[in-house]
Write a protein that holds these residues in place. Structure first.
Motif, short mmCIF file in Angstrom:
data_model
loop_
_atom_site.label_atom_id
_atom_site.label_comp_id
_atom_site.label_asym_id
_atom_site.label_seq_id
_atom_site.Cartn_x
_atom_site.Cartn_y
_atom_site.Cartn_z
N VAL A 171 0.90 -1.04 0.04
CA VAL A 171 -0.18 -0.09 -0.14
C VAL A 171 0.82 1.23 0.06
O VAL A 171 0.57 2.09 -0.70
N ALA A 172 1.82 1.24 0.77
CA ALA A 172 2.83 2.24 0.97
C ALA A 172 3.42 2.85 -0.41
O ALA A 172 3.81 3.96 -0.87
N ALA A 173 3.74 1.57 -0.94
CA ALA A 173 4.56 1.60 -2.28
C ALA A 173 3.95 2.26 -3.50
O ALA A 173 4.06 3.13 -4.12
N ALA A 174 2.62 1.67 -3.48
CA ALA A 174 1.49 2.19 -4.42
C ALA A 174 1.24 3.75 -4.39
O ALA A 174 1.04 4.37 -5.20
N MET A 175 1.29 4.02 -3.08
CA MET A 175 0.87 5.64 -2.82
C MET A 175 2.06 6.52 -3.28
O MET A 175 2.01 7.69 -3.25
N LYS A 176 3.38 5.91 -2.81
CA LYS A 176 4.38 6.68 -3.10
C LYS A 176 5.07 6.70 -4.58
O LYS A 176 5.79 7.80 -4.82
N THR A 177 4.96 5.65 -5.62
CA THR A 177 5.36 5.78 -6.70
C THR A 177 4.84 6.93 -7.54
O THR A 177 3.62 7.36 -7.59
N GLU A 178 5.87 7.35 -8.35
CA GLU A 178 5.53 8.52 -9.13
C GLU A 178 5.49 7.94 -10.89
O GLU A 178 4.89 8.46 -11.80
N SER A 179 6.04 6.88 -10.76
CA SER A 179 6.01 6.22 -12.21
C SER A 179 5.10 5.28 -12.41
O SER A 179 4.90 4.63 -13.63
N ASP A 180 4.31 4.66 -11.30
CA ASP A 180 3.56 3.48 -11.36
C ASP A 180 4.13 2.18 -11.84
O ASP A 180 3.78 1.32 -12.34
N LYS A 181 5.35 2.18 -11.44
CA LYS A 181 6.38 0.96 -11.75
C LYS A 181 6.95 0.66 -10.30
O LYS A 181 8.01 1.65 -9.71
N VAL A 182 6.88 -0.38 -9.49
CA VAL A 182 7.59 -0.46 -8.51
C VAL A 182 8.31 -2.08 -8.53
O VAL A 182 8.02 -2.85 -9.59
N GLY A 183 9.20 -2.42 -7.50
CA GLY A 183 9.69 -3.72 -7.88
C GLY A 183 9.88 -4.52 -6.60
O GLY A 183 9.73 -4.01 -5.43
N PHE A 184 9.84 -5.71 -6.70
CA PHE A 184 10.21 -6.81 -5.57
C PHE A 184 11.30 -7.62 -6.02
O PHE A 184 11.44 -8.25 -6.98
N VAL A 185 12.54 -7.51 -5.00
CA VAL A 185 13.55 -8.42 -5.09
C VAL A 185 13.32 -9.45 -4.13
O VAL A 185 13.51 -9.16 -2.94
N GLY A 186 13.42 -10.65 -4.46
CA GLY A 186 13.36 -11.80 -3.53
C GLY A 186 14.88 -12.58 -3.30
O GLY A 186 15.55 -12.37 -4.26
N VAL A 215 9.29 -8.30 -10.80
CA VAL A 215 9.61 -9.30 -9.60
C VAL A 215 10.84 -10.06 -10.15
O VAL A 215 10.67 -10.39 -11.29
N GLN A 216 11.77 -10.00 -9.32
CA GLN A 216 13.07 -10.56 -9.76
C GLN A 216 13.80 -11.35 -8.32
O GLN A 216 13.67 -10.80 -7.23
N TYR A 217 14.16 -12.53 -8.68
CA TYR A 217 14.77 -13.32 -7.38
C TYR A 217 16.32 -13.18 -7.69
O TYR A 217 16.92 -13.64 -8.81
N ALA A 218 17.25 -13.18 -6.54
CA ALA A 218 18.67 -13.24 -6.58
C ALA A 218 19.03 -14.50 -6.63
O ALA A 218 20.29 -14.94 -6.76
N GLU A 219 18.33 -15.50 -6.20
CA GLU A 219 18.41 -17.10 -5.69
C GLU A 219 19.52 -16.96 -4.75
O GLU A 219 20.54 -17.79 -4.71
N SER A 220 19.74 -16.17 -3.87
CA SER A 220 20.63 -16.14 -2.66
C SER A 220 20.11 -15.08 -1.79
O SER A 220 19.72 -13.91 -2.12
#
Length: 375
Positions: A171-186, A215-220
């Motif tokens: 929710v915080a990310a969606a309200m803060k983004t200005e580009s309407d693009k957010v990321g998740f690093v697992g 969404v991207q995973y580092a596998e580590s």
């Protein structure tokens, strides 16, 4: 049997942790476990202070290390707080063994057992197989597994509703983004980290289903260099908020965001931390790139189970689950400039809906797809 911990006990432990953790420093303290070059001491001498002076508790880290500024560090801070609160001496009454690779799990667990530790924690789901085996060979020793479930009478299982906290930082990310693009690093693509991803994506979509989530995973969980490369690619593609659930790999995400901010102070790039309040990790001069953090109170869970074991109330064979309702997971509000009053109000509104059962946060990819279809 599923057991939700009592709120009063948790509050008391939180109060105690707040007093003690100020003395713990940044966890760059030199440990006395495997990292320091030898097995933990098997001394049984009495210590001064409260509690059972003969009680010994230790933990085995995941590969991120005890100073990963995230999951392992939170567990160690909780163990130190428990030890110091009960007059135990580091290196004798409480200690850790650091794992540099998966191959270290078994020998590290065995080293603490051989040193007559009464309770041994395995920090992270990756230790499940090794802890299961060692616990089966040592039925008189208490063990606790964090972030996974093992079926044995001498193992207490500590789990969290990470998807709930991840929803709120979404929710915080969606309200803060200005580009309407957010990321998740697992870190590693696993059932556990999918809980973080699913909750986060659901929270983002609940505010604005049109926001793109990379969404991207580092596998580590121990590859900050790879985390930095992934973050660089994301920010270059237009992502302006990244939530990481990747242990020490996430240090690279912070490093990249700070590099961008240093080169261009007007650039709005943000990181959402995990497990601990990672506000300090985002500091760069007078700026700070940490929007918020999904705080998981591994420290409090470690303290509680250690206290139960020492007091003869060890919850062996049980599943202890910590969520929003008992502050087992929460959203850090340290960066008051970045996390506006409007955002805090919206986060609190969604939090109450989740606690009241109005919103069922998805924890798997299948549940996420169903949730997104319902919006």
């Amino acid at each position: 049997m599923l057991k939700t911990n009592r709120l009063l006990l948790l509050i008391a432990l939180l109060f105690a942790a707040g007093i003690i953790l100020s003395a713990c420093g940044s966890s760059n303290d030199e440990g006395s476990g495997e990292e320091s070059g030898g097995e933990a001491s098997d001394s049984g001498e009495n210590q001064e202070g409260g509690g059972d002076s003969d009680f010994k508790v230790g933990m085995v880290t995941d590969v991120g290390g005890v100073d990963d500024k995230s999951f392992n560090q939170s567990a160690w801070e909780g163990l130190k707080a428990f030890g110091e609160e009960n007059g135990l001496e580091e290196g004798e009454g409480f200690d850790y063994a650091q794992s540099e690779s998966d191959a270290d799990f078994m020998p590290n667990l065995n080293s603490l057992v051989k040193a007559d530790y009464d309770l041994v924690f395995g920090i992270g789901f990756k230790l499940t197989d090794a802890l299961n085996k060692v616990a089966g060979q040592n039925p008189d020793t208490h063990f606790a597994l964090v972030d996974a479930v093992a079926e044995a009478d001498n193992i207490a299982n500590i789990t969290f509703k990470e998807h709930q906290g991840s929803f709120l930082v979404g929710v915080a990310a969606a309200m803060k983004t200005e580009s309407d693009k957010v990321g998740f690093v697992g870190g590693e693509n696993s059932e556990l980290i999918k809980k973080f991803e699913s909750g986060f994506r659901a929270g983002v979509a609940s505010v604005n289903p049109d926001i793109e989530v990379d969404v991207q995973y580092a596998e580590s969980f121990g590859a900050p260099d790879k985390g930095k490369v992934i973050a660089s690619n994301m920010y270059n593609s237009g992502v302006d908020v990244i939530y990481h659930s990747s242990g020490a790999t996430g240090n690279g995400v912070f490093a990249q965001a700070k590099d961008i901010k240093k080169n261009d102070p007007s650039k709005n790039v943000w990181v959402i931390g995990v497990d601990r309040d990672q506000y300090e990790e985002g500091a760069i001069g007078d700026d700070n790139v940490t929007l918020t953090s999904m705080v998981k109170r591994v420290d409090i869970a470690v303290q509680e189970v250690a206290a139960q074991s020492m007091n003869g109330e060890f919850p062996g064979g049980e599943i202890l689950e910590f969520g929003l309702e008992d502050e087992g997971v929460s959203v850090a509000k340290t960066n008051e400039e970045a996390l506006t009053d409007e955002m805090v109000e919206e986060i609190d509104n969604w939090k109450q809906k989740i606690i009241d059962g109005e919103v069922e946060v998805p924890s798997t990819e299948e549940d996420l797809e169903a949730y997104l279809d319902s919006l």
